[in-house]
Scaffold this active site. Structure first.
Site, short mmCIF file in Angstrom:
data_model
loop_
_atom_site.label_atom_id
_atom_site.label_comp_id
_atom_site.label_asym_id
_atom_site.label_seq_id
_atom_site.Cartn_x
_atom_site.Cartn_y
_atom_site.Cartn_z
N ASP B 316 0.84 -1.21 0.00
CA ASP B 316 0.00 0.00 0.00
C ASP B 316 0.87 1.26 0.00
OD1 ASP B 316 -2.36 1.43 0.04
OD2 ASP B 316 -2.73 1.17 2.17
N GLU B 319 2.38 4.83 -4.26
CA GLU B 319 2.37 5.72 -5.45
C GLU B 319 3.70 6.46 -5.58
OE1 GLU B 319 -0.02 5.54 -3.08
OE2 GLU B 319 -1.32 4.26 -4.28
N ASP B 428 -8.75 3.03 -2.69
CA ASP B 428 -9.61 3.46 -1.59
C ASP B 428 -10.88 4.10 -2.13
OD1 ASP B 428 -7.52 2.56 -0.12
OD2 ASP B 428 -6.81 4.53 0.51
#
Lengths: 717, 717
Positions: B316, B319, B428
């Protein structure tokens, strides 16, 4: 608790000592009845629960998110300035406490007359329960019974009073943008509409026209010839409609501020000093619109505008919106100073960030200023939802007094009661496809609340619109009484001619078609004034069955039409559910085409250039030829489309379009009639007291799909 | 520019000196061809424009907003952590530069092999233009030709390499929540699933399980017996799947941090010092996953988890997400100090507020740290979209090495190439109805990018879910290879048993039905490994006509099924478009009902308890009986539903479910066959090398709507 009968079908129940909201009118006869619902009290709040069976549906609650059927979500009645209307949100700009609970057998209406916050949990937390929580103990509840939802709505409207009626020019097309920064910008828009021959009845002016965001000022620098321009454009039938905000800038020498201080017109903080908040002009005071003296005083300020030729106004930021107040800004500053150079843990960081991120419209602001009502001093929170309503009442009083004829008036914040003084736009929406369909879904609940002069910012206010979305939106908005294309500064320009030749042509056609529909739309508006009830009706209110009940993207308009706009990107058509046989109209300036369709579901092609709708059986819809402005409409020839299986009648209402004569029934009525003869012919008639009307052209489809073109001279009477 | 042929239908064009992304595999043969597209250069960026005719459609671009047909919007390939996926957004977590442009005659595939930002304006600014802007000058463009979109996709997959294949237990049902804060919380969930007899193959652990958000730590306080619990649950077939974030906490004595510094594994700022940013743990360094040594080093860290019995991980914040860095925080602090006590004008106020409101994931952060690639030093911005991909590659290497068998691995950030190392969840999302339909629309574009082990957070991550929405979402998610119910801390609890008895029963049925479908879903996964191409196919890829082209809420699954889930609130059914005759299946544990429907549009009732889908003509779909976990599935008896007008065959793929044998073709194949005899009977056969399979029960509908129940013993071979 005391109970009082309003009509045979309406009983009111009073709890505690409610603030007078002025919503419900009419005589109250005390009766001995108990509220057939159990109330619970906890922490100063009153709640109650209504059981929902699997098939129950809930309608109403005004301008809200969610479906036409409100089940499955939480809503809060608490006027809020929040421009990001995504699915998590529970309240928008309006607070409308009227709803109807319906199952297949029985419908009951509820109106909670309370100016503070009310929460509705409509089968969200518990599938089978509608939970209502009133944030206070002083309120009236009205229970309304009737044979149908429409009947309940009509009786509610009798109690809540006749709606605001705009002048006829209010049904024209309006161009708007936050960002027409100078006279030249406005003239450019006006000229381009003329050049492109796109009909136009007015241009809305956002904050740009003011001096430093000060209400009732005109920028000398950017709008030096405001009045000249306004008058000259009005002669051509194009009006300017400026914005007025709720907050009054604190500035020595500014007359509105100084008069407001002198006349004690501003809301106070806990120490009795005028409350200071920051909005567009920086620091402001808020007029206490809940006081009648202040309503009159502020209403009189609009004279500055009417003297400059203005006949329409929009009231904004009247939830009231607050960017920040000094206390909260100072808290943010202090948190920032503490954070300096430190290694923040994640909670400390979020807490700092949130102090700024959530600084707008904090609940505590509305606890920091007060209204004096009789001998009570109430926080704004307790009477919050009256603020926009009373500002609009104030504007209405002023405009009526200084114009002597009808005006256009819309407001962003609203609650029921305000419908007598103005219309509304649905607030700062976005250029989202989901907001196009939301626009459609909101229409019936606004009508339920008594609001008819309504519309959304066509094309969407925030975000960048695509040409396709604007055109699709126009295909819906041409049917809404308020038709305004409005967008925010910094977003893509959004005038109907801004998306290339192909779409300019399509948009122009749609706006012309809007003008063709004005006789019908205006007639329907005048009728709602006379009878109350719905102008936009969900299929579920008229037809049985699952398919009608869940038709959330179709709508009945009047008794005549069904709308089924395309609300999906890249679609070239859509599925349409016909609860009964209807005639599909491909509406054109000349030679509209009619197609008879059987009941059931159909795929209907619907291009960007089309304007399509459905005519119901044995109904007639009058229209006229397009014009550049409403004042130029030629009503000597009327045209009628119809689907006449046996016989059909439509009574067209009209008036002078600007006086208050309609309040005394000064209406022109034209009775249009068609009958399919047993012998096979089609008989048509038109009778009218309209001074202009001479001829009526009927284009009718009969039950076999045959077309009849008939022209008649109008009979007087 | 140099051009190279990859296959007969694929040519690549190289501009400048691109960073090696490792996406495209296979031999390159230099050829003399020019790119048949004109490129423009401006400010260091290269753009090109493709003409769009009215009927052109654009497909692909991975996990994005918008429709299946991407026309009418702007998209940006730039992995971004932004949890509010409303219609204004242009990028989500993935950056997938593969798309196909199709009109009715010809389709062309495009792959832009470039790790920086790419912008796609797909007919938004100009209706008839697809404008592509590459933020750099060093890239490859591949043009792919083929007779159909599916053929183009299959050739792209040949070049981009075989996809990651999860173990079979990865197709089970997974429960997750950010907020299972202790071992007890996790056990409680596990126990409740057991009590309610709801199938379950694993529980995802969010940040809660770590010590102070530190990767590869286990909280002593909250998870004191982590390993015992993990092993004990695994024995029952229920695995724990912990999260790993990209950022490594800066903390003396924390081994991962210390090793990272020592091994020079972190990305550097302009002065060559490890770049400092703040995420969940407070200040962190980011591993430089673009370096192979760092991939190996970080990959080895996963051993801490595999040693504790872990066989699946989710990556997670890769990015990478950045809450703030010191420079920007300091700017905010300074602006706040200046604002103290002052009467801010509105611009100064917004500027201050925005410094905090927009402090997350600022573009400038990604210009403040660098990757060394060969002899080049590039900002993260320039190679941004490789970060999540390379973190996942790193995890994949480590897990493979330390487990010796297949693992579950999903990532939030993604780009094409990563599909060889892991699956993904779509990030999300929110508990929004629009995100349920978005989930459906994303599936084919993910498949086009080579990703098959995909799914959305069922029920929605952010916001509060209604029971109805969760159940409707399950009705879709039971068909997606990754089936995970995940939600954020602070939102309404979202386990399938959290919404009352009626919905618990419905949800349990849906999850059981998912387990019934696993043989088919797993078979389809294995087939995509073998052949590439699509698992979820839009109707537009297979059928002609407006209705097929705009069927954005229906989907083909494999060659056998069509899905048409209910994606609207309060709906009890929906319209379904059948491009050809199909059999509607009301899927049940026992006695599924089959109904033959003609092509065209149908209203189909679809209650919360139902699971409905459509069987295509001459297709068979195998399934089995439900089990509590995947490992308990009984494959001795197979069941088959089919629509057999003339004859149908399905080859069911299976394997041991955990080894890498499938890479060498170690697959069990079962050929299921049915034929409608001229004489009126129905002939069925089953041939298999599957060690467990004994009997097959066919329930088949023929072209007349007649049902045939047939049982056969399996022939070996």
């Amino acid at each position: 608790m005391e109970a009082f009968k309003m009509t045979d079908n309406v009983i009111g129940f009073r709890f505690g000592n409610p603030v007078e909201t002025g919503v419900i009118q009419g005589e109250k006869t005390q009766v001995e009845v108990n509220l057939p619902i159990e109330l619970r009290e906890e922490g100063g709040r009153i709640s109650f629960t209504l059981k929902l069976t699997e098939n129950d549906r809930v309608y109403g609650l005004g301008p809200n998110l969610g479906g036409i059927n409100k089940r499955g979500r939480i809503y809060e009645s608490y006027c809020t300035d929040d421009p990001l209307h995504h699915e998590d949100k529970t309240t928008l700009y309006g607070a409308h406490n009227f709803f109807v609970l319906e199952d297949d057998d029985v419908a009951t209406g509820f109106f909670i007359d309370f100016p503070g916050r009310v929460k509705y949990d409509v089968g969200f937390t518990t599938l089978e329960e509608l939970q209502v929580e009133i944030h206070g103990q002083d309120f009236d509840i009205y229970l309304l019974e009737g044979a149908s939802i429409k009947e309940i709505v009509a009786s509610f409207h009798k109690l809540a009073g006749k709606p605001y009626m705009p002048p006829k020019w209010g049904l024209g097309y309006f161009q708007s943008r936050w960002g027409y920064q100078t006279e030249e910008d406005v003239k450019k828009v006006y000229e381009t509409f003329k050049e492109e021959e796109i009909p136009l009845d007015g241009i809305y002016l956002d904050l740009d026209y003011m001096e430093d965001f000060k209400d009732f000022t005109l920028s000398e620098e950017r709008f030096p010839n405001f009045k000249d321009m306004a008058l000259k454009m009005k002669e051509e039938g194009v009006r300017l409609i400026p914005i007025i905000d709720a907050g009054v800038k604190i500035e020595e020498g500014y007359p509105v501020y100084e008069e407001g201080i002198k006349g004690d017109h501003f809301v106070k903080d806990k120490d009795g000093k005028p409350y200071v908040a920051a909005v567009w002009p920086g620091k402001v005071h808020f007029p206490d619109f809940l006081k009648e003296e202040t309503q009159r005083w502020f209403g009189d300020q609009y004279k500055i505008l009417t003297d400059a030729g203005i006949e329409g106004v929009w009231n904004d930021m009247n939830e009231p919106a607050i960017f920040y107040d000094e206390t909260s800004l100072q808290e943010g500053v202090e948190a920032a100073i503490l954070a300096q150079g430190g290694n923040l843990n994640v909670n400390a960081f979020f807490s700092l960030r949130d102090k700024f991120m959530n600084i707008g419209n904090k609940l505590e602001y509305y606890r920091r200023f007060f209204h004096e009502i009789g001998d009570r001093r109430l926080t704004n929170e307790e009477v919050h939802n009256l603020y926009g309503y009373m500002m609009t009442k104030s504007a209405s009083l002023g405009l009526k007094k200084h114009l002597g004829k009808r005006h256009v008036l819309i407001s962003r914040a609203s609650s029921i009661g305000m419908h007598r003084y103005g219309g509304l736009w649905t607030g700062d929406n976005s250029s989202w496809w989901s907001h196009l369909s939301l626009n459609l879904r909101m229409l019936p609940s606004l009508n339920m609340s008594g609001f008819y002069y309504v519309g959304a910012d066509t094309g969407g206010f925030g975000g960048h619109v695509s040409g396709e979305l604007l055109t699709r939106w126009l295909q819906l908005s041409v049917f809404t009484p308020l038709l305004r294309n409005h967008s925010a500064i910094g977003t893509r320009v959004q005038e109907p001619y801004a998306f290339g030749d192909v779409l300019t042509r399509a948009n122009k056609k749609h706006i012309e078609r809007r003008y063709m529909l004005i006789p019908y739309l205006y007639s329907e508006m005048l009728k709602t004034y006379e009878t109350g009830g719905m102008m936009f009706t969900p299929l579920a209110f008229e037809f049985f069955g699952e398919e009608a009940q869940q038709a959330e993207d179709q709508m009945l308009l009047g008794e005549e039409l069904m709308l089924a706009p395309v609300v999906s990107q890249n679609a070239k058509g859509r599925y349409v559910y016909l609860p009964e046989d209807m005639v599909l109209v491909d509406f054109k300036k000349y030679d509209s085409s009619l197609t008879l369709l059987k009941d059931g579901v159909h795929y209907v092609s619907y291009s960007l250039e089309d304007l399509k709708f459905f005519l119901r059986r044995n109904r007639l819809m009058p229209y006229t030829m397009p014009s550049q402005t409403v004042k130029d409409q030629d009503l000597s020839i009327l045209k009628v489309l119809g689907y006449v299986d046996t016989e059909a009648v439509y009574v067209l209402y009209d008036d002078d379009g600007e006086s208050f004569g309609y309040e005394q029934g000064k209406i022109y009525k034209t009775t249009l009639y068609a009958r399919k003869l047993e012998t096979g012919g089609m008989k048509v008639e038109a009778k009218s007291n309209h001074p202009d009307l001479q001829t009526v052209n009927f284009t009718l489809m009969d039950g076999t799909g045959e077309i009849w073109n008939e022209e008649v001279k109008v009979q007087r009477g």
